[in-house]
Design a protein around this motif. Sequence first.
Motif, PDB file in Angstrom:
ATOM      1  N   GLY A 172      47.571  73.194  74.170  1.00 30.39           N
ATOM      2  CA  GLY A 172      46.294  73.766  73.757  1.00 30.39           C
ATOM      3  C   GLY A 172      46.031  73.644  72.276  1.00 30.39           C
ATOM      4  O   GLY A 172      46.758  72.990  71.537  1.00 30.39           O
ATOM      5  N   MET A 173      44.956  74.282  71.851  1.00 33.44           N
ATOM      6  CA  MET A 173      44.522  74.226  70.465  1.00 33.44           C
ATOM      7  C   MET A 173      43.929  75.593  70.116  1.00 33.44           C
ATOM      8  O   MET A 173      43.271  76.212  70.949  1.00 33.44           O
ATOM      9  CB  MET A 173      43.457  73.135  70.323  1.00 33.44           C
ATOM     10  CG  MET A 173      42.875  72.975  68.944  1.00 33.44           C
ATOM     11  SD  MET A 173      41.569  71.700  68.846  1.00 33.44           S
ATOM     12  CE  MET A 173      42.461  70.222  69.313  1.00 33.44           C
ATOM     13  N   SER A 174      44.136  76.040  68.900  1.00 35.22           N
ATOM     14  CA  SER A 174      43.529  77.307  68.477  1.00 35.22           C
ATOM     15  C   SER A 174      42.073  77.067  68.084  1.00 35.22           C
ATOM     16  O   SER A 174      41.679  75.937  67.765  1.00 35.22           O
ATOM     17  CB  SER A 174      44.297  77.899  67.296  1.00 35.22           C
ATOM     18  OG  SER A 174      44.048  77.128  66.124  1.00 35.22           O
ATOM     19  N   ALA A 175      41.295  78.123  68.089  1.00 34.09           N
ATOM     20  CA  ALA A 175      39.894  78.015  67.666  1.00 34.09           C
ATOM     21  C   ALA A 175      39.824  77.536  66.224  1.00 34.09           C
ATOM     22  O   ALA A 175      39.009  76.670  65.889  1.00 34.09           O
ATOM     23  CB  ALA A 175      39.192  79.356  67.828  1.00 34.09           C
ATOM     24  N   GLU A 176      40.686  78.061  65.357  1.00 32.94           N
ATOM     25  CA  GLU A 176      40.645  77.670  63.946  1.00 32.94           C
ATOM     26  C   GLU A 176      40.998  76.202  63.760  1.00 32.94           C
ATOM     27  O   GLU A 176      40.431  75.537  62.901  1.00 32.94           O
ATOM     28  CB  GLU A 176      41.550  78.573  63.096  1.00 32.94           C
ATOM     29  CG  GLU A 176      40.986  79.973  62.930  1.00 32.94           C
ATOM     30  CD  GLU A 176      39.576  80.003  62.310  1.00 32.94           C
ATOM     31  OE1 GLU A 176      39.345  79.361  61.266  1.00 32.94           O
ATOM     32  OE2 GLU A 176      38.703  80.681  62.880  1.00 32.94           O
ATOM     33  N   THR A 177      41.919  75.678  64.565  1.00 32.31           N
ATOM     34  CA  THR A 177      42.243  74.250  64.475  1.00 32.31           C
ATOM     35  C   THR A 177      41.031  73.420  64.892  1.00 32.31           C
ATOM     36  O   THR A 177      40.708  72.413  64.246  1.00 32.31           O
ATOM     37  CB  THR A 177      43.455  73.905  65.359  1.00 32.31           C
ATOM     38  OG1 THR A 177      44.586  74.631  64.874  1.00 32.31           O
ATOM     39  CG2 THR A 177      43.759  72.422  65.346  1.00 32.31           C
ATOM     40  N   ALA A 178      40.345  73.841  65.941  1.00 31.06           N
ATOM     41  CA  ALA A 178      39.135  73.133  66.368  1.00 31.06           C
ATOM     42  C   ALA A 178      38.079  73.201  65.271  1.00 31.06           C
ATOM     43  O   ALA A 178      37.419  72.198  64.969  1.00 31.06           O
ATOM     44  CB  ALA A 178      38.606  73.731  67.668  1.00 31.06           C
ATOM     45  N   TYR A 179      37.916  74.375  64.650  1.00 33.97           N
ATOM     46  CA  TYR A 179      36.925  74.524  63.583  1.00 33.97           C
ATOM     47  C   TYR A 179      37.288  73.679  62.357  1.00 33.97           C
ATOM     48  O   TYR A 179      36.410  73.078  61.725  1.00 33.97           O
ATOM     49  CB  TYR A 179      36.783  75.991  63.172  1.00 33.97           C
ATOM     50  CG  TYR A 179      36.151  76.878  64.211  1.00 33.97           C
ATOM     51  CD1 TYR A 179      35.153  76.420  65.074  1.00 33.97           C
ATOM     52  CD2 TYR A 179      36.548  78.204  64.339  1.00 33.97           C
ATOM     53  CE1 TYR A 179      34.582  77.256  66.019  1.00 33.97           C
ATOM     54  CE2 TYR A 179      35.972  79.047  65.279  1.00 33.97           C
ATOM     55  CZ  TYR A 179      34.985  78.567  66.119  1.00 33.97           C
ATOM     56  OH  TYR A 179      34.409  79.399  67.049  1.00 33.97           O
ATOM     57  N   MET A 180      38.566  73.620  62.013  1.00 33.86           N
ATOM     58  CA  MET A 180      38.981  72.784  60.878  1.00 33.86           C
ATOM     59  C   MET A 180      38.712  71.312  61.163  1.00 33.86           C
ATOM     60  O   MET A 180      38.294  70.565  60.274  1.00 33.86           O
ATOM     61  CB  MET A 180      40.447  73.026  60.536  1.00 33.86           C
ATOM     62  CG  MET A 180      40.682  74.357  59.848  1.00 33.86           C
ATOM     63  SD  MET A 180      42.373  74.606  59.271  1.00 33.86           S
ATOM     64  CE  MET A 180      43.237  74.886  60.818  1.00 33.86           C
ATOM     65  N   SER A 181      38.935  70.892  62.404  1.00 31.07           N
ATOM     66  CA  SER A 181      38.627  69.516  62.786  1.00 31.07           C
ATOM     67  C   SER A 181      37.130  69.265  62.670  1.00 31.07           C
ATOM     68  O   SER A 181      36.705  68.222  62.160  1.00 31.07           O
ATOM     69  CB  SER A 181      39.098  69.251  64.219  1.00 31.07           C
ATOM     70  OG  SER A 181      40.491  69.426  64.316  1.00 31.07           O
ATOM     71  N   ALA A 182      36.334  70.232  63.124  1.00 32.79           N
ATOM     72  CA  ALA A 182      34.876  70.102  63.023  1.00 32.79           C
ATOM     73  C   ALA A 182      34.446  70.011  61.567  1.00 32.79           C
ATOM     74  O   ALA A 182      33.566  69.207  61.221  1.00 32.79           O
ATOM     75  CB  ALA A 182      34.189  71.281  63.712  1.00 32.79           C
ATOM     76  N   MET A 183      35.057  70.809  60.695  1.00 28.01           N
ATOM     77  CA  MET A 183      34.696  70.785  59.276  1.00 28.01           C
ATOM     78  C   MET A 183      35.015  69.429  58.653  1.00 28.01           C
ATOM     79  O   MET A 183      34.210  68.881  57.894  1.00 28.01           O
ATOM     80  CB  MET A 183      35.431  71.892  58.526  1.00 28.01           C
ATOM     81  CG  MET A 183      35.130  71.920  57.034  1.00 28.01           C
ATOM     82  SD  MET A 183      33.379  72.164  56.654  1.00 28.01           S
ATOM     83  CE  MET A 183      33.283  73.929  56.716  1.00 28.01           C
ATOM     84  N   ALA A 184      36.174  68.883  58.981  1.00 32.33           N
ATOM     85  CA  ALA A 184      36.539  67.571  58.445  1.00 32.33           C
ATOM     86  C   ALA A 184      35.539  66.508  58.902  1.00 32.33           C
ATOM     87  O   ALA A 184      35.094  65.671  58.107  1.00 32.33           O
ATOM     88  CB  ALA A 184      37.954  67.201  58.887  1.00 32.33           C
ATOM     89  N   LEU A 220      35.444  80.467  60.274  1.00 30.61           N
ATOM     90  CA  LEU A 220      34.935  79.163  59.867  1.00 30.61           C
ATOM     91  C   LEU A 220      33.880  78.654  60.847  1.00 30.61           C
ATOM     92  O   LEU A 220      32.933  77.982  60.448  1.00 30.61           O
ATOM     93  CB  LEU A 220      36.098  78.167  59.755  1.00 30.61           C
ATOM     94  CG  LEU A 220      35.775  76.741  59.335  1.00 30.61           C
ATOM     95  CD1 LEU A 220      35.043  76.713  57.995  1.00 30.61           C
ATOM     96  CD2 LEU A 220      37.041  75.910  59.278  1.00 30.61           C
ATOM     97  N   GLY A 221      34.002  78.997  62.108  1.00 32.81           N
ATOM     98  CA  GLY A 221      33.017  78.579  63.109  1.00 32.81           C
ATOM     99  C   GLY A 221      31.626  79.095  62.789  1.00 32.81           C
ATOM    100  O   GLY A 221      30.626  78.405  63.008  1.00 32.81           O
ATOM    101  N   GLY A 222      31.540  80.303  62.251  1.00 34.44           N
ATOM    102  CA  GLY A 222      30.241  80.846  61.862  1.00 34.44           C
ATOM    103  C   GLY A 222      29.613  80.056  60.731  1.00 34.44           C
ATOM    104  O   GLY A 222      28.403  79.799  60.723  1.00 34.44           O
ATOM    105  N   THR A 223      30.439  79.645  59.772  1.00 32.98           N
ATOM    106  CA  THR A 223      29.956  78.814  58.667  1.00 32.98           C
ATOM    107  C   THR A 223      29.461  77.469  59.189  1.00 32.98           C
ATOM    108  O   THR A 223      28.399  76.990  58.796  1.00 32.98           O
ATOM    109  CB  THR A 223      31.075  78.606  57.627  1.00 32.98           C
ATOM    110  OG1 THR A 223      31.498  79.880  57.146  1.00 32.98           O
ATOM    111  CG2 THR A 223      30.617  77.728  56.484  1.00 32.98           C
ATOM    112  N   LEU A 224      30.241  76.877  60.080  1.00 29.65           N
ATOM    113  CA  LEU A 224      29.844  75.594  60.658  1.00 29.65           C
ATOM    114  C   LEU A 224      28.547  75.714  61.448  1.00 29.65           C
ATOM    115  O   LEU A 224      27.680  74.860  61.367  1.00 29.65           O
ATOM    116  CB  LEU A 224      30.957  75.052  61.559  1.00 29.65           C
ATOM    117  CG  LEU A 224      32.217  74.595  60.832  1.00 29.65           C
ATOM    118  CD1 LEU A 224      33.349  74.402  61.832  1.00 29.65           C
ATOM    119  CD2 LEU A 224      31.956  73.321  60.077  1.00 29.65           C
TER     120      LEU A 224
END
Length: 95
Positions: free
Chosen positions: A13-25, A77-81
């Motif tokens: 699996g993946m954490s929400a924050e890891t997914a959000y960091m990937s989205a930010m990159a 971070l998801g809210g910022t994105l």
Amino acid sequence: ALALVMANPPADGMSAETAYMSAMALMSEAFAQVGVADAGAITPAEGTALKANAAYQLALQYLALGNTISGGSPTGLGGTLQGMVDMVEAAVNGA
């Protein structure tokens, strides 16, 4: 590489924050590719170009994944994105 991870998610699996960091990159890459001069003042042309950009589209997938993992709505971070996505939509829709 992030497209490959999205297509073949880790078995554990993946954490929400890891997914959000990937989205930010990916979103940062898309903004650079399009040449967005001011992320706080996206023009309609930049917004349209972002929506057509492959890195931006993949960023949206990671944002959605992070939201799903976190229970359906963006956190941290998801809210910022999500705010950045809203700015792109507003630029395209003239809001």
